[in-house]
Design an enzyme around this catalytic site. Sequence first.
Site, PDB file in Angstrom:
ATOM      1  N   ASP A 125      27.429  13.620  -2.013  1.00  0.00           N
ATOM      2  CA  ASP A 125      28.804  13.726  -1.532  1.00  0.00           C
ATOM      3  C   ASP A 125      29.731  12.929  -2.452  1.00  0.00           C
ATOM      4  OD1 ASP A 125      27.937  11.220  -0.712  1.00  0.00           O
ATOM      5  OD2 ASP A 125      28.916  11.308   1.227  1.00  0.00           O
ATOM      6  N   ASP A 174      26.778   8.446  -1.397  1.00  0.00           N
ATOM      7  CA  ASP A 174      25.865   7.703  -0.526  1.00  0.00           C
ATOM      8  C   ASP A 174      24.954   8.631   0.270  1.00  0.00           C
ATOM      9  OD1 ASP A 174      27.792   8.674   1.207  1.00  0.00           O
ATOM     10  OD2 ASP A 174      28.166   6.762   2.210  1.00  0.00           O
ATOM     11  N   ASP A 191      31.325  10.124  -2.551  1.00  0.00           N
ATOM     12  CA  ASP A 191      31.091   8.711  -2.851  1.00  0.00           C
ATOM     13  C   ASP A 191      29.605   8.402  -3.047  1.00  0.00           C
ATOM     14  OD1 ASP A 191      30.621   9.076  -0.085  1.00  0.00           O
ATOM     15  OD2 ASP A 191      30.990   6.964   0.335  1.00  0.00           O
ATOM     16  N   SER A 245      34.526   9.582   1.972  1.00  0.00           N
ATOM     17  CA  SER A 245      33.219  10.222   1.964  1.00  0.00           C
ATOM     18  C   SER A 245      33.355  11.732   1.784  1.00  0.00           C
ATOM     19  CB  SER A 245      32.458   9.859   3.240  1.00  0.00           C
ATOM     20  OG  SER A 245      31.145  10.362   3.215  1.00  0.00           O
TER      21      SER A 245
END
Length: 608
Positions: free
Chosen positions: A324, A328, A326, A172
Amino acid sequence: MSIDANVSKSLDAVQQAVSDGKLTAAAADNIRAWLTEDRYEVYRDEVIEHIVGGKWQKLDDVYWTIIPFGTGGRRGRMYPIGSNAINDRTIGESAQGLADYVVEYHKGQKELSCAIAYDTRHKSRHFTELCAGIMAAAGIKVYLLDDYRATPQLSFAVRYKKCDCGIMVTASHNPPSDNAVKVYWSSGAQVLPPHDKAIIGKVMSCQQIRVMPFDEAVSKGMVEVVTDEVDKAYFEAAAKCAFEGPRDVNLLYTPLHGVGAAAVVPLAKRDGFTNIEVYGPHEEKSGDFPNVPGHVSNPENAAIFDEPIKYAKTKGIDLILATDPDCDRIGIAAPKTTDTAGEWRTFNGNEIGAILAEYVLSKRKAAGTLSPDHYIVKTLVTTELTRRIAESYGVRCVGDLLVGFKYIAEVIDREGPDQFIYGTEESHGYLVGQYCRDKDGAVAAMLMFELAAELKSKKVSLHDYLSDLYRKHGYHRETLINLVMEGSEGMAAMQRLMKSFRTTPPESVAGIKIAKVRDYAAGTITDTATGKSEKLAGPTGDLIILDLAEEGNYVAVRPSGTEPKIKLYVFTRLAPDQSSDLVQADSVLSQRLECLEKDVRQYAKQNG
C-alpha cells in the site's frame, strides 16, 4: 461592513440553516466556534465565504463532528476548513497536543526528540514541515526522514534514534482526497493508553498552535535530516529476519504509486533476489494513484492485480506482490498451478497471514529455535487458522486483541520481544523481528519472496501450500463486509446498528442459530437461548462477536476507527475430516458465506 458585522450576520445565517434543516446542530456549534474564537481567526474569512455561498452540505460534512483519533491516528478527507477535515488546523492541533503532552510527561528532561516521516500523498510534505515546526517551537528536536519513506521505517527510526515520539504523515490506503498523521510513542508503536487519551485531551483543548518556520528550525539544528543514516540501520536490522534457501524466482512488484520501492526492492536484493521487476504503470510516486482501479491503492482490493496479472502471464512471473502507499501492508497474487501462463488468483489478508505463519514457524522449527515460551500474536478479527498453525508447532498464540497493530506491539513489549515470533492482522499487516513495533510490508515481502522461491524449487504452487494447511487444520473461509455510512446521518445510522446488534441481534444467519453474543464494550457474553450473561474476559472496545452454533463460524462487528463505515468480519470453517475434498468444502462454505452476507446485509438495512 466590519468583520464583527460579517460574523454576526454569519451566525444568524447558521442559526437559520439549522431551523431550515440544512445544517445539524452539532455542525452549527463547531462553526460558531470557528467564527468567534481567536484560535480560528485565520480561517474565519473562508468560513464566512462558505456561509455566504450557501454551501451548507459541505459545511455540515466538515463541521458535524471533531475528527477523532482512531486505530491509526487522525485520518480523513482534506479540506482547508473544518473540525472534521484534515487541514493545517487539525493537523496542527494533533502535533501541538502531542508536543505539549511529551513536554509535560518528561518535565525536567533537557533533550526531547521526535522522528517524522511522510509518504507520497498530496500535502504530506507540507504537513511534515508544519509538524516539524511545531515540535521545534516546543523545544523538541526533530529527526527527519526527508524523502518518501515507509511507515515501518518511521517506527524503526523512533526506536533507533531513541526518540520520545514519532509522527508519520500518511493516510495509508485511503482515497487520494485523504491524509492523516499517525502518532507514535517512544516504543515505536502507535500511542496506547494512557498516552492516547492524554494526548487527545491536549489536542482538543489546544488554543494556540506555536510554529517555528521550517527553514529556521533547520538552521538552528532543531530539525536534522537522518534519511541515509536510518536507511542503512533499517536495512541491516530488517535483513536479519531473512531465512536461507533458494532465490531463483521471477517476481513482479507494484508499489501502487506509493513509497514501497525504496524499501522492498533494496531489501529483496540484499536477500539475494535478482529477478525482481517493478511494475511500470504503478511505479510513479503520485498521490493521485492514477493507474489503479478507483484511484484507491489498497492491496486488499483484488482488482488492483488485474492488469499486473495480464502482464505477468506473458513474462513467466511466479509471484506478484503489492504494497500500500505507506508500505506497511502487502497483497499477493500467484498462479493456481505451477503454470505461470495459466489461471491466477489473489489471496486475502487472512490467507497471507496463515501462509506466513506456517513459513516462519517451519523455518524456526527446522533451525531448532522454537520453544513453548515463544508466541505469535493476532487480533480478534483475524482467522483462527493462524492460531491452529501456531499450536501445531507447540507455540502460544496471543489473540484476544482489539483491531489495531498497536495492540500487537503492546503484547510484544509485555510478553517479551525475545520470545516473539510473528504478528498478523487480517487487514494485510505482518511483522517478524524486534526492530520495529508496526507492521512492515518490506519484510513481509522479503519472506513471501523466499517462500515463493522455495516452493518453485519443489514444483509446488502457493495455492497448493495453502490447501495443505486447510486439509490439516480444517477449511477456513472469511469475508469482509463494509457498510459505508458517511456524514452526520451515517454516524447516527452506525450508532443505531451497533445498538441493534447488542440488544436485538438476529436469531440466526445462513440458517445457523446464533448461540452467543460477545460484547466487548459491555464486557459480557450472553447465551441467546437462556438470555443469561456472564463476564467476558478480554479487552474493552466497541466490538461485538456473534458466535454461531456451529463451531468456528462467527461474525464480528465494529465501527472503523479510520473511515466512516461499519466493518463486519464473517468467519466460516469446516473440520479437518470435512476438508479432505477441498472442492466440495469450498462449495459448502462459499454458499454459506453468500447466505451469511445476504442475511447480515438485510439485518443492517432494517436496523441501520
